[in-house]
Design an enzyme around this catalytic site. Structure first.
Site, PDB file in Angstrom:
ATOM      1  N   ARG A 138      17.069  18.104  -0.418  1.00  0.00           N
ATOM      2  CA  ARG A 138      15.635  17.834  -0.857  1.00  0.00           C
ATOM      3  C   ARG A 138      14.984  19.107  -1.630  1.00  0.00           C
ATOM      4  NH1 ARG A 138      13.840  13.148  -0.702  1.00  0.00           N
ATOM      5  NH2 ARG A 138      14.301  12.782   1.694  1.00  0.00           N
TER       6      ARG A 138
ATOM      7  N   THR B  15       0.737  -1.038  -0.074  1.00  0.00           N
ATOM      8  CA  THR B  15       0.016  -0.087   0.119  1.00  0.00           C
ATOM      9  C   THR B  15       0.879   1.333   0.003  1.00  0.00           C
ATOM     10  OG1 THR B  15      -0.086   0.040   2.387  1.00  0.00           O
ATOM     11  CG2 THR B  15      -1.847  -1.149   1.431  1.00  0.00           C
TER      12      THR B  15
ATOM     13  N   CYS C 235      17.700   4.806  -3.785  1.00  0.00           N
ATOM     14  CA  CYS C 235      17.178   5.539  -5.154  1.00  0.00           C
ATOM     15  C   CYS C 235      18.317   6.361  -5.883  1.00  0.00           C
ATOM     16  CB  CYS C 235      15.766   6.359  -4.933  1.00  0.00           C
ATOM     17  SG  CYS C 235      15.663   7.112  -3.294  1.00  0.00           S
TER      18      CYS C 235
ATOM     19  N   GLY D 209      10.535  10.817  -2.121  1.00  0.00           N
ATOM     20  CA  GLY D 209      11.818   9.868  -1.386  1.00  0.00           C
ATOM     21  C   GLY D 209      11.433   9.827  -0.027  1.00  0.00           C
TER      22      GLY D 209
ATOM     23  N   HIS E 100      14.283  12.123  -9.033  1.00  0.00           N
ATOM     24  CA  HIS E 100      15.600  12.633  -8.605  1.00  0.00           C
ATOM     25  C   HIS E 100      16.343  13.219  -9.488  1.00  0.00           C
ATOM     26  CE1 HIS E 100      14.427  11.347  -4.707  1.00  0.00           C
ATOM     27  NE2 HIS E 100      15.214  10.323  -4.432  1.00  0.00           N
TER      28      HIS E 100
HETATM   29  C1  2RA Z   1      15.126   9.968  -0.012  1.00  0.00           C
HETATM   30  N1  2RA Z   1      16.588   8.087  -0.906  1.00  0.00           N
HETATM   31  O1  2RA Z   1      15.181  10.404  -1.134  1.00  0.00           O
HETATM   32  C2  2RA Z   1      15.847   8.576   0.199  1.00  0.00           C
HETATM   33  C3  2RA Z   1      15.236   7.281   0.600  1.00  0.00           C
HETATM   34  N2  2RA Z   1      14.076   7.012  -0.330  1.00  0.00           N
HETATM   35  O2  2RA Z   1      14.686   9.940   0.932  1.00  0.00           O
END
Ligand code: 2RA
Length: 340
Positions: free
Chosen positions: A236, A11, A130, A161, A243
């Site tokens: 981020r 899920t 990833c 992510g 990404h």
């Molecule tokens: C992220 N690579 O992007 C890490 C975990 N998926 O937060």
């Protein structure tokens, strides 16, 4: 004759994509089981044109099942992966739990498929982080041609992510900025993510790097070549899926940008979009739902004798997780678990 396949964590974002990709690629499934934690029990999930009702991971008997794709996080993996492996079901795990275990192969099929033979030690195969997966797909063909000495990478990682909560936070914070009175306090991310970037993914380590940056170093060495030096800055960004990475590469020998572009055009899993004009490059919104690792902005690094820069973009839920896991299952089926 097909395989009896389990998707644990069905899920979640990655689990749902695993089911989608198993169906899209027509993986030879004789029977499939979608497992979830107790709180998501009974949730219905799609598998191609079928609807599956999730079963309880906690009580599931893996005996007689061939392959289990795990997307449940390290804590649950710690409990259930050994149970599945002991029952004779080969586990392909998306968590970080087994990635650095010398007895567990860490696989990106385009890079080190041969290493899959090592799965027999624990009946477990690890899926990489990833941000590592897309990078090593780009590096491998170049490394084969001109031996990479050092990689400097800056990542621009989407909020997916960080799971559904990451997506929800970006959505709600963005709305909150436009619709007064809907402010959303940062919870999944340490600071505001809407219209902002955060140079912090996962926990901080003693040397000032983050665990996400350490993963890229350790995993690239395990998958591609332990001699390659890697330094990473993982950031981020306010993107939902996809990404992106700015990669600087120093080689042992000179590699011309034209030759590099030709090599990448022929490389497995790679699509080159590289024109020196407006729009002649890939951006994350264009990669969503694709299998490819896209590469753009290929150019010499004039500050080095043997340097190249490139831009690498891929769907982090697909090549970065679910697609790579299904590709591992395909290699496992074709090489190790022949049926029929
Ligand atoms: C992220 N690579 O992007 C890490 C975990 N998926 O937060």
């Amino acid at each position: 004759m097909g395989y009896r396949v389990v998707v644990a964590g069905a899920t979640g974002n990655v689990g749902r994509e695993m089911l989608n990709i198993l169906a899209e690629r027509e993986f030879p499934v004789e029977e499939i089981a979608a497992l979830a934690s107790r709180k998501s029990l009974g949730t219905e999930v799609s598998f191609g044109d079928k609807t599956l009702t999730t079963k309880d991971l906690d009580t599931f008997d893996f005996t007689g099942w061939d392959i289990a794709l795990f997307a449940v996080g390290s804590d649950a993996t710690k409990i259930y992966a050994p149970k599945a492996a002991a029952a004779g079901c080969v586990v392909i795990d998306n968590s970080s739990l087994y990635r650095y275990d010398p007895q567990v192969p860490l696989i990106v099929p385009e890079v080190n498929a041969d290493a899959i033979e090592g799965y027999k030690a624990k009946n477990i195969i690890a899926n990489p982080n990833c941000s590592t997966a897309q990078m090593v797909v780009a590096l491998k063909p170049l490394h084969d041609r001109a031996r990479i000495k050092r990689v400097v990478v800056s990542t621009y990682q989407s909020v997916s992510g960080a799971g559904k909560a990451g997506i929800d936070e970006l959505w709600n914070q963005t709305k909150g900025i436009y619709v007064p009175g809907q402010e959303v306090e940062p919870s999944k991310f340490t600071k505001q993510i809407a219209f902002n970037v955060i140079p912090h993914i996962d926990s901080f380590m003693e040397d000032g790097s983050t665990k996400e940056e350490w993963k890229m170093v350790a995993e690239t060495k395990k998958i591609l070549d332990p001699k390659v030096k890697v330094t990473a800055t993982c950031v981020r960004v306010p993107v939902f899926v996809g990404h992106s990475e700015a990669i600087n590469i120093e080689f042992e020998d000179f590699l011309d940008e034209e030759e590099a572009r030709d090599i990448l055009r022929e490389a497995p899993g790679v699509l080159v979009v590289d024109k020196r004009e407006a729009g002649g490059y890939i951006t994350p919104v264009e990669c969503v739902g694709d299998y490819a690792t896209y590469i753009s902005r290929i150019r010499q690094d004039s500050t080095l004798d043997n340097g190249l820069n490139l831009w690498c973009v891929s769907d982090n839920l697909r090549k970065g997780a679910a697609l790579n896991a299904v590709q591992i299952a395909e290699v496992l089926g074709n090489r190790c678990l022949k049926k029929g």
